[in-house]
Design an enzyme around this catalytic site. Structure first.
Site, PDB file in Angstrom:
ATOM      1  N   HIS A   1       0.832  -1.200   0.000  1.00 39.85           N
ATOM      2  CA  HIS A   1       0.000   0.000   0.000  1.00 39.85           C
ATOM      3  C   HIS A   1       0.869   1.253   0.000  1.00 39.85           C
ATOM      4  CE1 HIS A   1      -3.742  -2.271   1.750  1.00 39.85           C
ATOM      5  NE2 HIS A   1      -3.292  -2.778   0.617  1.00 39.85           N
TER       6      HIS A   1
ATOM      7  N   GLU B   1       1.321   3.689   2.115  1.00 37.34           N
ATOM      8  CA  GLU B   1       2.091   3.953   3.329  1.00 37.34           C
ATOM      9  C   GLU B   1       3.383   3.139   3.363  1.00 37.34           C
ATOM     10  OE1 GLU B   1      -2.260   3.577   4.794  1.00 37.34           O
ATOM     11  OE2 GLU B   1      -1.096   3.068   3.001  1.00 37.34           O
TER      12      GLU B   1
ATOM     13  N   CYS C   1      -1.533  -1.722   7.541  1.00 40.81           N
ATOM     14  CA  CYS C   1      -0.659  -0.559   7.398  1.00 40.81           C
ATOM     15  C   CYS C   1      -0.528   0.225   8.697  1.00 40.81           C
ATOM     16  CB  CYS C   1      -1.189   0.362   6.297  1.00 40.81           C
ATOM     17  SG  CYS C   1      -0.961  -0.300   4.629  1.00 40.81           S
TER      18      CYS C   1
ATOM     19  N   ARG D   1     -11.348   6.210 -20.461  1.00 38.74           N
ATOM     20  CA  ARG D   1     -11.118   4.771 -20.631  1.00 38.74           C
ATOM     21  C   ARG D   1      -9.873   4.326 -19.871  1.00 38.74           C
ATOM     22  NH1 ARG D   1     -12.173   3.495 -27.103  1.00 38.74           N
ATOM     23  NH2 ARG D   1     -14.365   4.153 -27.170  1.00 38.74           N
TER      24      ARG D   1
ATOM     25  N   ASP E   1     -20.905   0.467 -35.503  1.00 37.79           N
ATOM     26  CA  ASP E   1     -19.609   1.155 -35.458  1.00 37.79           C
ATOM     27  C   ASP E   1     -18.407   0.215 -35.500  1.00 37.79           C
ATOM     28  OD1 ASP E   1     -20.910   3.607 -35.231  1.00 37.79           O
ATOM     29  OD2 ASP E   1     -20.969   3.509 -33.048  1.00 37.79           O
TER      30      ASP E   1
ATOM     31  N   LEU F   1     -12.873  -0.327 -28.758  1.00 38.17           N
ATOM     32  CA  LEU F   1     -13.058  -0.052 -27.328  1.00 38.17           C
ATOM     33  C   LEU F   1     -11.747  -0.150 -26.562  1.00 38.17           C
ATOM     34  CD1 LEU F   1     -16.436  -1.928 -26.665  1.00 38.17           C
ATOM     35  CD2 LEU F   1     -16.079   0.429 -27.408  1.00 38.17           C
TER      36      LEU F   1
ATOM     37  N   GLU G   1     -20.948   3.435 -22.837  1.00 39.84           N
ATOM     38  CA  GLU G   1     -20.861   4.245 -24.057  1.00 39.84           C
ATOM     39  C   GLU G   1     -22.030   4.020 -25.019  1.00 39.84           C
ATOM     40  OE1 GLU G   1     -17.260   4.644 -26.148  1.00 39.84           O
ATOM     41  OE2 GLU G   1     -16.101   5.278 -24.426  1.00 39.84           O
TER      42      GLU G   1
ATOM     43  N   ALA H   1     -28.292   4.182 -27.759  1.00 42.64           N
ATOM     44  CA  ALA H   1     -29.479   4.834 -27.237  1.00 42.64           C
ATOM     45  C   ALA H   1     -30.302   3.922 -26.339  1.00 42.64           C
ATOM     46  CB  ALA H   1     -30.333   5.347 -28.394  1.00 42.64           C
TER      47      ALA H   1
ATOM     48  N   VAL I   1     -29.302   1.236 -24.683  1.00 41.94           N
ATOM     49  CA  VAL I   1     -28.537   0.952 -23.466  1.00 41.94           C
ATOM     50  C   VAL I   1     -28.581   2.142 -22.518  1.00 41.94           C
ATOM     51  CG1 VAL I   1     -26.220   0.501 -22.555  1.00 41.94           C
ATOM     52  CG2 VAL I   1     -27.037  -0.744 -24.557  1.00 41.94           C
TER      53      VAL I   1
END
Length: 384
Positions: free
Chosen positions: A65, A67, A99, A199, A215, A219, A312, A315, A317
């Site tokens: 981590h 710390e 920690c 992204r 399209d 992605l 993304e 419409a 969705v």
């Protein structure tokens, strides 16, 4: 020894120094954006005599981590120093030791914490342990900034669900394409860079089958001048109708592609897809509208350790996520053009009678992206 009380930022007479060093810790924490899930992004700075001795940030789940990184770099200089950490030091043993014990063992005399850890296994126990060791604890320094940084972690650790960000590029008349069923690019290069930044910082990206058919996107993340991190690709495809030549099935990317479908699909198509490299298939029930149960999808992603999800579209969705109250934050990039009446609307399947039923953004921000305008705001965040 009696444990000192936790001091809040409001109780401090001079907080300027603590604010300065906490900002440095936040800068460290941001280096882990998109890389630490299911853990939070955390930064730490060790300070002595108003000088920074060392810095550290959490880089990946299962690794030390923030710390620990900072304390190891500080070495013996940590004794008598102050450590600034954006999230309360953990007090439980998971994949790494507690920690808070390491902080006490290093001889730190003062701990300044950005926010309390919402993890049910911690929730103040890390601060309490430090107090019991006679260490002064100051809590709530730049808490709002620390919480903002870790909204995905907060939601995931308290609900098991990922933080959902809805994103779209649209015209002034609310269209995401110029003709239905045809691809269409609305926004400019500056908006595109911002999208790829999203992204890079979020765990997964989700689209519907129609978006893939129209399209055929990859992605992936493409950042100018530097290497980005590809998000996990998630596709909603009830009947596994996507083409086997779709780009998302043939990428040279370390991130997997997850296909969500109903239980009743063509078994041969499922077998072929399952045999593909880096492709996973998950089956969920359908909801009352006949589409995939989005709550079940999000719950499944949460179990995989996915804390943040970029939706993304398209419409249908977008409309489904909004209708079911599953969107936490919205990023809408608006281009200065009219796409006309034949285009695809931003949202479908979301009937609203009047203003009283309208979904209204909160904490709204506007930003110029080249010639485009980014409208950012929050919707449903019951976990806060």
């Amino acid at each position: 020894m009696r444990a000192p009380a936790v001091i809040t930022l409001e109780q401090m007479t001079d907080s300027t120094t603590d604010l300065h060093f906490m900002r440095l810790a936040l800068r460290e924490a941001r280096k882990g954006l998109g890389r630490t899930s299911p853990n939070p992004c955390v930064g730490a700075v060790v300070v002595k005599d108003d000088s920074v001795i060392s810095r550290g940030y959490h880089q990946k789940a299962g690794t030390p981590h923030a710390e620990i990184h900072a304390l190891r770099k500080a070495g013996t200089q940590a004794k008598g120093a102050t450590i600034y950490v954006t999230l309360e030091p953990c007090s439980h043993t998971g994949r790494t030791p507690p920690c808070c014990q390491a902080v006490a063992a290093a001889g730190i005399k003062r701990v300044v914490v950005g926010m309390e850890d919402p993890n049910p296994l911690v929730r103040g126990s890390g601060n309490a342990y430090l107090q019991q060791q006679g260490i002064e604890v100051v809590s709530g320094v730049l808490e709002a900034d620390c919480r903002e940084l870790n909204l995905p972690f907060i939601k995931h650790i308290t609900s098991g669900m990922p933080f959902v960000v809805m994103k779209a590029g649209m015209s002034l008349d609310g269209k995401i394409s110029y003709q239905q069923g045809q691809p269409g690019w609305m926004t400019g290069e500056s908006s595109s860079k911002k999208v790829h930044g999203l992204r890079n910082s979020l765990d997964a990206i989700l689209v519907g089958r129609t978006t893939i058919a129209v399209d055929n996107p990859s992605l992936t993340t493409r950042l100018p001048g530097r290497r980005g991190r590809d998000p996990v690709r998630v596709l909603l495809d009830s009947h596994l109708q996507l083409s086997l030549t779709s780009k998302i099935l043939h990428l040279d990317s370390p991130a997997p592609t997850i296909l969500f479908c109903s239980h009743s699909v063509d078994e041969e198509k499922k077998r072929v897809l399952t045999a593909m490299e880096n492709v996973l298939i998950r089956s969920v029930d359908c909801d009352e509208d006949g589409g995939l149960d989005l709550v079940a999808v999000l719950a499944d992603l949460g179990k995989m350790g996915i804390c943040s999800l970029l939706v993304e579209g398209g419409a249908t969705v977008h409309g489904s996520f909004l209708r079911k109250g599953l969107v936490d934050r919205v990023f809408l990039f608006m281009a200065p053009l009219f796409a006309g009446s034949r285009g695809t609307p931003l949202v479908s399947g979301l009937p609203i009678a009047d203003r009283s039923e309208a979904l209204t953004l909160r904490n709204v921000h506007y930003r110029r992206c080249g010639n485009d305008i980014l409208v950012q705001g929050d919707l449903f965040q019951p976990f806060l």
